[in-house]
Design an enzyme around this catalytic site. Structure first.
Site, PDB file in Angstrom:
ATOM      1  N   ASP A  81       0.810  -1.230   0.000  1.00 32.38           N
ATOM      2  CA  ASP A  81       0.000   0.000   0.000  1.00 32.38           C
ATOM      3  C   ASP A  81       0.838   1.274   0.000  1.00 32.38           C
ATOM      4  OD1 ASP A  81       0.746  -0.892   2.607  1.00 32.38           O
ATOM      5  OD2 ASP A  81      -0.721   0.445   3.530  1.00 32.38           O
ATOM      6  N   GLU A 139      -0.480  -2.041   5.130  1.00 28.28           N
ATOM      7  CA  GLU A 139       0.379  -1.942   6.326  1.00 28.28           C
ATOM      8  C   GLU A 139       0.129  -0.642   7.049  1.00 28.28           C
ATOM      9  OE1 GLU A 139       3.074  -1.019   9.152  1.00 28.28           O
ATOM     10  OE2 GLU A 139       3.126   0.135   7.309  1.00 28.28           O
ATOM     11  N   ARG A 180      18.400  -6.187  14.005  1.00 29.73           N
ATOM     12  CA  ARG A 180      18.371  -6.101  15.456  1.00 29.73           C
ATOM     13  C   ARG A 180      17.650  -7.324  16.014  1.00 29.73           C
ATOM     14  NH1 ARG A 180      19.430  -2.430  19.382  1.00 29.73           N
ATOM     15  NH2 ARG A 180      18.535  -2.959  21.397  1.00 29.73           N
ATOM     16  N   HIS A 366       7.578   8.616   4.519  1.00 29.40           N
ATOM     17  CA  HIS A 366       6.371   9.409   4.834  1.00 29.40           C
ATOM     18  C   HIS A 366       6.573  10.906   4.574  1.00 29.40           C
ATOM     19  CE1 HIS A 366       4.029   6.254   7.390  1.00 29.40           C
ATOM     20  NE2 HIS A 366       4.922   5.651   6.630  1.00 29.40           N
TER      21      HIS A 366
HETATM   22 ZN   LIG Z   1       5.047   3.654   6.529  1.00 31.15          ZN
HETATM   23 ZN   LIG Z   2       6.368   0.895   5.570  1.00 28.25          ZN
END
Ligand SMILES: [Zn+2]
Ligand SMILES: [Zn+2]
Length: 394
Positions: A81, A139, A180, A366
């Site tokens: 997405d 997600e 990690r 983002h």
């Molecule tokens: Zn994201």
């Molecule tokens: Zn992502």
């Protein structure tokens, strides 16, 4: 042997993988609406002759079985997405769906997983075991495509012994990856609060119940939950990014509205903290003559990388890329719905470096200027194929 074959294949398919990434980048779709993306992935799987099933409305799951005998199963996951962001990059593959952008690199994850599927199809006769390919929707939006895929049985028939996922990271140079072990990303809950008082003239506070002052006390007091009540060994973050008291210099409003986020890495503490925050906010409002509606919307759980799998996978990544290209990651208080897989199966979520400072590819995920150094797509496809085959015991 197998390593060299994979490295060669990842080079030979590189241009196609970049082409697929650019196609997906130019045609992004929002969470739970990945219809064209799903159609694109199914066409690609059809072309490779890989059997698959549609799941969770806009997701898919595919299987490749190696010719050598083995019952082992490993799952590889990509999310598909995009985000409600208008792209600011001036690139030939710029989003054509205005207001929607692959600003979290899920175009990279999806095209990479298709590349991995292509490599493993070519190598079918060289390995034993089954690789399950999870192409999941949503997600970026609650309740998270991962939780729906799991509910619909993506981790059953056959059941994977391990789930691997990768995510772009613009802090790491392209060509490198990061790991990690143990707790890596946070649970996230959204907090919505309305503090109610009684508004009126700012000159006559004695006649009102001032929700602004009540809110000020609540905001400061709630930090006690993370600074005094949380165990120092359990990371906890509480942030309020929205506080609306829509009065005026001389007008006390009736109510104040707040929105925030609570993040931590322990499910028991998470529940306890919710209760403490609610009790504290309601108690403070009440003691000052007001009231408070304190609502929490539960988000994703924390993400934990299973230590045995992560250690093994990390060392296979060192084989594949060289020690100098495998880094250790710090904890990261963002959330990711891959966490759902980690809560029910041994899983490892690692980072794919996509930074290229010289070319100015440094923007965070983002943001409207996010992009990736596409050289990373040679690493992402082959590395995942290699990690899967190693985990299957080849
Ligand atoms: Zn994201
Ligand atoms: Zn992502």
């Amino acid at each position: 042997m197998i390593k060299e074959k994979i490295q060669e294949l990842s080079k030979s398919i590189f241009n196609d993988v970049v082409g697929n990434r650019r196609h997906l980048h130019a045609n992004p779709e929002l969470s739970f609406n990945e219809h064209n993306t799903q159609a694109f992935v199914s066409q690609q799987l059809d072309a490779l002759g890989i059997p698959y099933e549609k799941m969770a409305n806009t997701g898919l799951v595919a299987l490749i079985k190696g010719s050598k005998p083995s019952d082992k199963v490993v799952a590889l996951r990509a999310d598909m997405d995009a985000l409600p962001i208008t792209e600011a990059n001036d690139v030939p593959y710029k989003s054509t769906n205005v207001g929607v952008m692959h600003a979290c690199g899920h175009d990279v994850h999806t095209s990479s997983l298709l590349g991995t599927a292509k490599i493993l199809t070519e190598l079918k006769n060289d390995f034993g075991g089954t690789v399950k390919f999870i192409f999941q929707p949503a997600e970026e939006k609650l309740p998270g495509g991962a939780s729906l895929m799991i509910k619909e049985g993506v981790l059953e028939n056959p059941k994977p012994q391990a789930v691997l996922g990768q995510h772009v990271m613009p802090l790491i140079d392209a060509g490198k990856v990061g790991f990690r072990s143990g707790k890596y990303m946070a649970s996230t809950d959204e907090i919505y609060v309305t503090v109610k008082g009684k508004g009126g003239h700012g000159a006559q506070p004695q006649q009102n119940v001032d929700p602004v002052i009540i809110t000020a006390h609540i905001l400061v007091a709630l930090q006690q939950v993370v600074s005094r009540m949380a165990q120092p060994s359990i990371p906890s973050v509480l942030s309020f990014g929205k506080v609306i008291a829509n009065g005026a210099t001389n007008v006390i409003p009736n109510e104040v509205y707040l929105e925030g986020t609570f993040r931590t890495m322990d499910e028991v503490w998470r529940k306890e903290a919710h209760k403490k925050m609610k009790k504290m906010a309601e108690g403070i409002a009440e003691s000052m003559g007001g009231s408070c509606d304190f609502n929490i919307m539960h988000g994703y759980p924390f993400l934990i990388n299973e230590p045995r799998l992560t250690a093994a996978t990390r060392s296979h990544a060192e084989d594949y890329l060289g020690k100098e290209n495998v880094l250790d990651l710090d904890i990261w208080m963002a959330a990711e719905d891959f966490a759902y897989y980690t809560q029910v199966a041994d899983s490892c979520f690692y980072r794919l470096g996509t930074r290229n400072e010289e070319r100015g590819i440094i923007s965070s995920v983002h943001t409207p200027t996010f992009d990736v150094e596409e050289k990373a797509l040679e690493v992402s496809t082959g590395l995942m194929a290699y990690l899967a085959l190693k985990e299957l015991g080849n």
